[in-house]
Design a protein around this motif. Structure first.
Motif, short mmCIF file in Angstrom:
data_model
loop_
_atom_site.label_atom_id
_atom_site.label_comp_id
_atom_site.label_asym_id
_atom_site.label_seq_id
_atom_site.Cartn_x
_atom_site.Cartn_y
_atom_site.Cartn_z
N ARG A 33 -1.37 7.54 -3.73
CA ARG A 33 -1.43 6.61 -2.61
C ARG A 33 -0.04 6.26 -2.11
O ARG A 33 0.15 5.99 -0.92
CB ARG A 33 -2.17 5.34 -3.05
CG ARG A 33 -2.77 4.55 -1.88
CD ARG A 33 -3.53 3.33 -2.38
NE ARG A 33 -4.70 3.71 -3.16
CZ ARG A 33 -4.91 3.37 -4.42
NH1 ARG A 33 -4.03 2.64 -5.05
NH2 ARG A 33 -6.01 3.76 -5.04
N SER A 34 0.95 6.30 -3.00
CA SER A 34 2.32 6.00 -2.59
C SER A 34 2.90 7.09 -1.70
O SER A 34 3.89 6.86 -1.00
CB SER A 34 3.21 5.82 -3.83
OG SER A 34 3.35 7.05 -4.53
N ASN B 169 -4.77 9.41 1.68
CA ASN B 169 -5.96 8.56 1.81
C ASN B 169 -6.89 8.84 0.64
O ASN B 169 -7.72 9.75 0.69
CB ASN B 169 -6.66 8.83 3.15
CG ASN B 169 -7.74 7.82 3.45
OD1 ASN B 169 -8.30 7.20 2.55
ND2 ASN B 169 -8.04 7.63 4.72
N SER C 289 1.27 8.25 0.78
CA SER C 289 0.50 8.05 2.02
C SER C 289 -0.78 8.88 2.08
O SER C 289 -1.28 9.17 3.17
CB SER C 289 1.37 8.36 3.25
OG SER C 289 2.51 7.52 3.27
#
Length: 343
Positions: free
Chosen positions: A199-200, A204, A202
């Motif tokens: 998630r870091s 989804n 970016s």
């Protein structure tokens, strides 16, 4: 005995598709998805209903796969968008699918609901078409004559089912290997390993989880559709305990063949499904268990598959430690003989 084992291998290869779906959720996504018990029946119910209504069995099987993808995606949406616990989301979807499957199976009846079984005895199924094509080739007679010459009297009616299903299952296995090495597949694997990290970057993770669950349940539903056509009936109860059977196949395969790579693990899952079905068949053949004992037998197999590898690993570790102590002792003894001082 030979025919029983042969039938178990046939079923094992078909159930291997379901086991691959379970592997995607439990091992790759690290998601305890109990939707499997419902989506397996969804696949069989969709295919059986469409075949009964006169649709082509191959189109019916494809629609079953799509239905399974939708069911898995909804589970993913419940978890990611509605923020429902993963285990609870699977349970809720499994419960909902019971009623949905009854509706699907009741589409050919006057009441449109409450039909728990759809017989396919005289229906045109995928395997009936395959058997007809295979018999035209004349390969069955050649193989069975060879077996009879070797002393095997009870021989299968057709070899087409097992050969075609081996091709289909191996194709799905390689497709899974390829997908898990693509950018999307690597992202799904990373989501299962460490969702915060991916998630870091970016990514989804919600979409990845939904896609992963959709693909998993699509494979489960495909297996359910094929099993319904193989057994020549679809029943609302066939999905009961299916998640345990899938896990048993995954655990047995991993314990025997290892998990050093994705390709090796998926092959282990396929082989594990076949081995699991053979063990079940042998247990029933030797009269130790009744058909009603299948669930407890499955539980015993899973327990053995979980415990035995740990015991073996502990024993190996104990031997390694003893070997290291012996080597250290020999080094100290050798150093004292040479007049060295060890601090």
């Amino acid at each position: 005995m030979f025919v029983a084992i042969f039938g178990s291998v046939e079923q094992g290869i078909i159930y291997a598709i379901m086991a691959l779906g379970v592997y995607l959720t439990f091992r790759v996504l690290d998601f305890p998805d109990l939707t499997v018990d419902g989506s397996f029946v969804t696949g069989g119910a969709t295919a059986a209903t469409m075949i009964t209504l006169g649709y082509n069995p191959f189109i019916a099987t494809l629609c079953a796969l799509i239905a399974g993808f939708i069911a898995g995606s909804i589970t993913g949406i419940l978890h990611t968008k509605a923020k429902i616990n993963a285990l609870l989301a699977g349970i809720l979807m499994m419960i909902a699918l019971y009623s949905i499957n009854l509706r699907i199976m009741g589409a050919t009846s006057e009441t449109s609901i409450g039909r728990p079984t759809i017989p396919l005895s005289n229906a045109d199924t995928v395997f009936k078409s395959v058997a007809a094509f295979w018999q035209k080739l004349g390969i069955d007679d050649s193989i069975n004559n060879m077996l009879r010459s070797m002393g095997v009297q009870m021989v299968p009616n057709t070899w087409g089912t097992i050969f075609i299903m081996i091709i289909v299952t191996i194709f799905i296995k390689f497709a899974a290997d390829w997908f898990l090495k693509t950018e999307q597949g690597l992202a799904i694997r990373a989501t299962g390993d460490n969702s915060k990290m991916i998630r870091s970057f970016s990514a989804n993770t919600d979409t990845l989880i939904i896609i992963g669950l959709g693909i998993s349940n699509a494979l489960v539903a495909l297996s359910g559709a094929l099993i319904a056509q193989y057994s020549r009936f679809a029943d609302i109860q066939t999905g009961t305990g299916m998640i345990v059977s899938g896990l048993a196949s995954v655990i047995i395969g991993e314990a025997i063949f290892g998990t050093k790579s994705v390709a090796r693990t998926t092959l282990a899952v396929v082989c594990g499904a076949v081995i699991y079905r053979i063990v079940i068949a042998l247990a029933l053949q030797i009269k130790l268990f009744d058909t009603g004992d299948l669930k407890v037998l499955t539980a015993i197999i899973v327990i053995i598959a979980l415990v035995v590898p740990n015991l073996i690993e502990k024993r190996k570790e104990k031997k390694r430690r003893a070997r290291r102590r012996m080597m250290r002792y020999q080094q100290l003894t050798s150093a004292k003989k040479d007049g060295e001082f060890i601090a």
